[in-house]
Design a protein around this motif. Structure first.
Motif, mmCIF file in Angstrom:
data_model
loop_
_atom_site.group_PDB
_atom_site.id
_atom_site.type_symbol
_atom_site.label_atom_id
_atom_site.label_comp_id
_atom_site.label_asym_id
_atom_site.label_seq_id
_atom_site.Cartn_x
_atom_site.Cartn_y
_atom_site.Cartn_z
ATOM 1 N N SER A 135 17.692 -20.745 37.513
ATOM 2 C CA SER A 135 19.249 -21.600 39.201
ATOM 3 C C SER A 135 18.225 -22.147 39.586
ATOM 4 N N LYS A 144 25.789 -20.756 37.290
ATOM 5 C CA LYS A 144 26.749 -19.501 36.990
ATOM 6 C C LYS A 144 26.247 -19.246 35.078
ATOM 7 N N GLU A 145 26.126 -20.612 33.973
ATOM 8 C CA GLU A 145 26.433 -20.665 33.099
ATOM 9 C C GLU A 145 25.141 -20.858 32.689
ATOM 10 N N ASN A 146 24.405 -20.418 32.850
ATOM 11 C CA ASN A 146 23.618 -20.374 32.753
ATOM 12 C C ASN A 146 22.394 -19.022 31.202
#
Length: 229
Positions: A135, A144-146
């Motif tokens: 990120s 937060k979607e990693n």
């Protein structure tokens, strides 16, 4: 007793070489930094937890690597979630690019007894780990979607959680590609280190770009790891 020959037969089968039985190898925890089980980057150094790497194709004449794409949902503003292989032929413009990855291995109580502290973060072949895209901008609403996970269709998407042991969909492993150069990602239905449980290799599925479980071991895609400067 009449059951003795049967017992001996079962014991003899259980000790067949793993290459013959088709079962994955037993996990050997590291005791020194030169262990042959360590995953190596393109410079020949062990891949370590927390560092940043590009996963590039282990194919001559191909550029690019693993990236993330927006699913075909009709909502272009949605966070990209599909983990894909993004490649072009060498020299083609614009060249395909990959996103930086970071690995987070499973933490066990037993690991505290490792002889050398500097080996604790080395990524070991077939050791459970979480995979996350780097990120670069924490303020990004998609930051937060990693973390990788398997969805219900056994495709790899983002939205996983680091360190959540009760959700196996978040955990992957890396193995040496015995049929060529580089490494393959795979997924096991268990976090057990010594269990001889069948695993599933990761390849391309669907349109040929999405990464996911390839149940027939077709379209497997080997990668090499380049450490970011």
């Amino acid at each position: 007793m009449k059951t003795t020959p049967i017992i001996l037969l079962v014991l003899s089968i259980s000790f067949l070489p793993l290459a013959i039985s088709g079962l994955p190898p037993l996990i050997r925890l590291p005791t020194n930094p030169n262990l042959i089980d360590a995953i190596l980057d393109t410079d020949g150094n062990p891949v370590v937890a927390g560092a940043k790497y590009y996963a590039i194709p282990a194919l001559i004449g191909v550029e690019g690597g693993i990236s993330v794409a927006n699913p075909d949902t009709g909502n272009p503003s949605a966070c990209p979630t599909d983990v894909v292989i993004n490649v072009t032929l060498a020299g083609q413009e614009p060249p395909a690019v990959s996103r930086l990855l970071t690995f987070y291995p499973l933490k066990l109580e037993a690991e505290a007894s490792r002889a050398a502290a500097d080996t604790a973060d080395i990524i070991i072949e077939q050791y459970p780990l979480n995979v996350a895209f780097d990120s670069r901008d924490p303020s990004d609403p998609c930051a937060k979607e990693n973390v990788w996970k398997l969805n219900d269709e056994a495709a790899i998407v983002t939205g996983g959680v680091i360190g959540k042991e009760d959700d196996l969909d978040n955990w992957f492993r890396i193995q040496n590609d015995i049929n060529g150069r580089g490494y393959l990602f795979n997924w096991w239905p268990s976090l057990c280190l010594g269990c001889r449980i069948g695993y599933f290799r990761i390849g391309t599925v669907g349109d040929g770009h999405q990464l996911g479980i390839n149940y027939r071991d077709e379209a497997l895609y080997p990668f090499e790891f380049v450490k970011a400067e």
